[in-house]
Design a protein around this motif. Structure first.
Motif, PDB file in Angstrom:
ATOM      1  N   LYS A  88       0.800  -1.092  -0.169  1.00  0.00           N
ATOM      2  CA  LYS A  88      -0.013  -0.122  -0.035  1.00  0.00           C
ATOM      3  C   LYS A  88       0.899   1.239   0.094  1.00  0.00           C
ATOM      4  N   GLN A  89       0.469   2.063  -0.953  1.00  0.00           N
ATOM      5  CA  GLN A  89       1.516   3.254  -1.105  1.00  0.00           C
ATOM      6  C   GLN A  89       0.731   4.506  -0.523  1.00  0.00           C
ATOM      7  N   TYR A  90       1.263   5.325   0.539  1.00  0.00           N
ATOM      8  CA  TYR A  90       0.737   6.550   0.917  1.00  0.00           C
ATOM      9  C   TYR A  90       1.285   7.463   0.288  1.00  0.00           C
ATOM     10  N   THR A  91       0.662   8.984  -0.027  1.00  0.00           N
ATOM     11  CA  THR A  91       1.210   9.887  -0.216  1.00  0.00           C
ATOM     12  C   THR A  91       1.681  10.716   1.061  1.00  0.00           C
ATOM     13  N   TYR A  92       2.447  11.440   0.867  1.00  0.00           N
ATOM     14  CA  TYR A  92       3.145  12.581   2.010  1.00  0.00           C
ATOM     15  C   TYR A  92       2.121  12.814   3.014  1.00  0.00           C
ATOM     16  N   GLU A  93       1.002  13.464   2.355  1.00  0.00           N
ATOM     17  CA  GLU A  93      -0.140  13.897   3.272  1.00  0.00           C
ATOM     18  C   GLU A  93      -0.937  12.847   3.891  1.00  0.00           C
ATOM     19  N   GLN A 104       0.383  10.137   4.936  1.00  0.00           N
ATOM     20  CA  GLN A 104       1.299   9.694   6.036  1.00  0.00           C
ATOM     21  C   GLN A 104       1.128  10.595   7.108  1.00  0.00           C
ATOM     22  N   MET A 105       1.161  11.902   6.925  1.00  0.00           N
ATOM     23  CA  MET A 105       1.048  12.842   7.999  1.00  0.00           C
ATOM     24  C   MET A 105      -0.283  12.842   8.782  1.00  0.00           C
ATOM     25  N   LYS A 106      -1.206  12.594   7.985  1.00  0.00           N
ATOM     26  CA  LYS A 106      -2.750  12.275   8.561  1.00  0.00           C
ATOM     27  C   LYS A 106      -2.631  11.042   9.626  1.00  0.00           C
ATOM     28  N   LYS A 107      -2.105  10.015   8.897  1.00  0.00           N
ATOM     29  CA  LYS A 107      -2.083   8.824   9.676  1.00  0.00           C
ATOM     30  C   LYS A 107      -1.186   9.050  10.990  1.00  0.00           C
ATOM     31  N   ALA A 108       0.226   9.773  10.848  1.00  0.00           N
ATOM     32  CA  ALA A 108       0.708  10.075  12.152  1.00  0.00           C
ATOM     33  C   ALA A 108       0.111  10.943  13.299  1.00  0.00           C
ATOM     34  N   LEU A 109      -0.555  11.812  12.395  1.00  0.00           N
ATOM     35  CA  LEU A 109      -1.132  12.728  13.473  1.00  0.00           C
ATOM     36  C   LEU A 109      -2.476  11.919  14.238  1.00  0.00           C
ATOM     37  N   VAL A 110      -3.128  11.257  13.745  1.00  0.00           N
ATOM     38  CA  VAL A 110      -4.175  10.481  14.290  1.00  0.00           C
ATOM     39  C   VAL A 110      -3.560   9.357  15.500  1.00  0.00           C
ATOM     40  N   ILE A 142      -7.189  21.554  11.170  1.00  0.00           N
ATOM     41  CA  ILE A 142      -8.017  21.553  10.223  1.00  0.00           C
ATOM     42  C   ILE A 142      -7.828  20.040   9.396  1.00  0.00           C
ATOM     43  N   TYR A 143      -8.765  19.160   9.421  1.00  0.00           N
ATOM     44  CA  TYR A 143      -8.585  17.867   8.840  1.00  0.00           C
ATOM     45  C   TYR A 143      -9.538  17.574   7.559  1.00  0.00           C
ATOM     46  N   PRO A 144      -8.901  16.443   6.941  1.00  0.00           N
ATOM     47  CA  PRO A 144      -9.817  16.238   5.643  1.00  0.00           C
ATOM     48  C   PRO A 144     -10.670  15.068   6.107  1.00  0.00           C
ATOM     49  N   LYS A 145     -11.450  14.591   5.012  1.00  0.00           N
ATOM     50  CA  LYS A 145     -12.375  13.493   5.274  1.00  0.00           C
ATOM     51  C   LYS A 145     -12.155  12.291   5.876  1.00  0.00           C
ATOM     52  N   GLN A 146     -11.075  11.684   5.700  1.00  0.00           N
ATOM     53  CA  GLN A 146     -10.605  10.410   6.487  1.00  0.00           C
ATOM     54  C   GLN A 146     -10.424  10.488   7.947  1.00  0.00           C
TER      55      GLN A 146
END
Length: 106
Positions: free
Chosen positions: A12-17, A19-25, A94-98
């Motif tokens: 599974k490939q993640y964009t930098y964005e 990866q940052m969302k995942k790290a934040l959560v 400010i967070y995205p949909k996921q």
């Protein structure tokens, strides 16, 4: 396992964005658990996630139901307070949909 370690699913490939969302959560979950119950609470959650779902907190971004079921199992009535505290912290961003989806599943 550090929040910056690679996923078990290397295909599974993640964009930098992403990866940052995942790290934040993940960071928010870990910090909240440490604040509420210290290392004992964080370790208990990690242990149940590993035993029951073969995953870690870092994997809960893709599978938030694992986290929710684990804290319900371990902490019964306290689980709503844990989720609320995590939600409050994530709302500071400010967070995205996921991330919104993660919050809404609680």
């Amino acid at each position: 396992m550090s929040i910056l370690e690679k996923d078990r699913d290397h295909s599974k490939q993640y964009t930098y964005e992403d990866q940052m969302k995942k790290a934040l959560v993940c960071f928010t979950i870990e910090q909240t658990l440490l604040e509420i119950g210290g290392m004992r609470m964080l370790s208990a959650v990690d242990k149940v996630l590993e035993q029951k779902y073969q995953c870690r907190i870092v994997d809960c971004y893709e599978n938030p139901q694992f986290f929710h079921e684990t804290i319900k199992y371990l902490f019964q009535d306290l689980h709503t307070n844990i989720i609320k505290k995590i939600n409050d912290r994530l709302e500071d961003f400010i967070y995205p949909k996921q991330i919104l989806e993660f919050i809404e599943k609680s």
